[in-house]
Write a protein that holds these residues in place. Structure first.
Motif, PDB file in Angstrom:
ATOM      1  N   SER A   1      73.157  34.007  22.539  1.00 17.40           N
ATOM      2  CA  SER A   1      73.399  34.661  23.825  1.00 17.40           C
ATOM      3  C   SER A   1      74.595  34.075  24.564  1.00 17.40           C
ATOM      4  O   SER A   1      74.619  34.035  25.779  1.00 17.40           O
ATOM      5  N   ARG A   2      75.583  33.596  23.828  1.00 19.72           N
ATOM      6  CA  ARG A   2      76.678  32.907  24.504  1.00 19.72           C
ATOM      7  C   ARG A   2      77.737  33.829  25.079  1.00 19.72           C
ATOM      8  O   ARG A   2      78.709  33.378  25.653  1.00 19.72           O
TER       9      ARG A   2
ATOM     10  N   THR B   1      79.409  41.800  19.720  1.00 22.37           N
ATOM     11  CA  THR B   1      78.486  40.715  19.416  1.00 22.37           C
ATOM     12  C   THR B   1      77.911  40.947  18.021  1.00 22.37           C
ATOM     13  O   THR B   1      78.402  41.803  17.292  1.00 22.37           O
ATOM     14  N   GLY B   2      76.907  40.167  17.667  1.00 19.79           N
ATOM     15  CA  GLY B   2      76.330  40.299  16.332  1.00 19.79           C
ATOM     16  C   GLY B   2      74.970  40.955  16.358  1.00 19.79           C
ATOM     17  O   GLY B   2      74.180  40.731  17.263  1.00 19.79           O
ATOM     18  N   GLN B   3      74.710  41.774  15.372  1.00 21.20           N
ATOM     19  CA  GLN B   3      73.376  42.336  15.216  1.00 21.20           C
ATOM     20  C   GLN B   3      72.874  41.977  13.826  1.00 21.20           C
ATOM     21  O   GLN B   3      73.654  41.592  12.967  1.00 21.20           O
ATOM     22  N   GLY B   4      71.589  42.147  13.637  1.00 21.65           N
ATOM     23  CA  GLY B   4      71.022  41.822  12.338  1.00 21.65           C
ATOM     24  C   GLY B   4      70.592  40.376  12.298  1.00 21.65           C
ATOM     25  O   GLY B   4      70.439  39.719  13.322  1.00 21.65           O
TER      26      GLY B   4
ATOM     27  N   GLY C   1      82.253  38.071  23.958  1.00 13.97           N
ATOM     28  CA  GLY C   1      82.135  38.503  22.564  1.00 13.97           C
ATOM     29  C   GLY C   1      83.461  38.472  21.825  1.00 13.97           C
ATOM     30  O   GLY C   1      84.449  37.927  22.308  1.00 13.97           O
ATOM     31  N   ASN C   2      83.440  39.020  20.636  1.00 13.16           N
ATOM     32  CA  ASN C   2      84.579  39.087  19.711  1.00 13.16           C
ATOM     33  C   ASN C   2      84.982  37.712  19.185  1.00 13.16           C
ATOM     34  O   ASN C   2      84.554  37.338  18.120  1.00 13.16           O
TER      35      ASN C   2
ATOM     36  N   SER D   1      81.276  34.997  20.671  1.00 13.54           N
ATOM     37  CA  SER D   1      81.973  35.669  19.580  1.00 13.54           C
ATOM     38  C   SER D   1      81.131  36.755  18.939  1.00 13.54           C
ATOM     39  O   SER D   1      79.990  36.988  19.318  1.00 13.54           O
ATOM     40  N   PHE D   2      81.744  37.373  17.939  1.00 11.50           N
ATOM     41  CA  PHE D   2      81.047  38.434  17.199  1.00 11.50           C
ATOM     42  C   PHE D   2      79.827  37.914  16.457  1.00 11.50           C
ATOM     43  O   PHE D   2      79.006  38.693  15.981  1.00 11.50           O
TER      44      PHE D   2
END
Ligand SMILES: [Ca+2]
Length: 184
Positions: free
Chosen positions: A150-151, A54-57, A90-91, A141-142
């Motif tokens: 939050s998908r 997933t994404g951070q930041g 994710g991804n 996704s990422f």
């Protein structure tokens, strides 16, 4: 990546397979768990372990890659679910064969019943963009992070115009089990 729906569908057909329905995707994503929030259970990070790309930041300007990957990760970079399937959350988002209709799942529920193995509506309709033909995306996704969408939650759906591929959208193929084996 950058795969439009007709190309994904054509590849699947060439491979003797097909694209999953949204219902099949969700069933597979749950991996045998029932009623969980995420594909791998109720905890996003059990014991602090990252379970999906997933994404951070700060979305969308910065992906800090705290889960090990900024952007797309190679498949199988994170643990499989209970069915041994990787990257169901994710991804990259993944194409499903269902036309997108915002009210499709609400209608049968309002009529008092569920649907067994639904294949999706006969035609697409997105009230926000009524002239676009869209199909369902699943998995997240990422780019998705806890604050933004939050998908990667297992029940969440996305949507996309059929000729539009992106760098955060892919697909996977499924194959129907053959009832009668032709093996000697
Ligand atoms: Ca990541």
């Amino acid at each position: 990546m950058q795969v439009a729906y007709p190309d994904a569908e054509a590849y699947a057909k060439w491979a003797g397979k097909r694209l999953p329905t949204e219902a099949e995707f969700e069933f597979a994503a749950r991996g045998g768990l029932s009623g969980k929030i995420y594909a791998l259970g109720d905890e996003f990070r059990p014991n602090g372990k990252w379970m999906a790309n997933t994404g951070q930041g700060k979305f969308p300007v910065k992906d800090t890659g705290e889960d090990g990957w900024a952007g797309i990760a190679p498949t199988k970079s994170f643990p499989p679910n209970g069915y041994g399937l990787y990257d169901m959350a994710g991804n990259v988002w993944q194409w499903c064969s269902d036309w997108y209709r915002a009210d499709y799942y609400r209608t049968p529920a309002e009529n008092g019943g569920g649907v067994i193995n639904p294949k999706g509506p006969d035609s697409p309709f997105d009230p926000a963009e009524p002239n676009e033909k869209k199909r369902v995306h699943r998995g997240g996704s990422f780019l998705c992070n806890e604050q933004f969408c939050s998908r990667y939650m297992v029940g969440a759906r996305g949507k996309g115009e059929v000729n539009t591929g992106t760098n955060h959208l892919g697909f996977r193929c499924v194959k129907d089990a053959t009832a009668n084996s032709s093996a000697p």
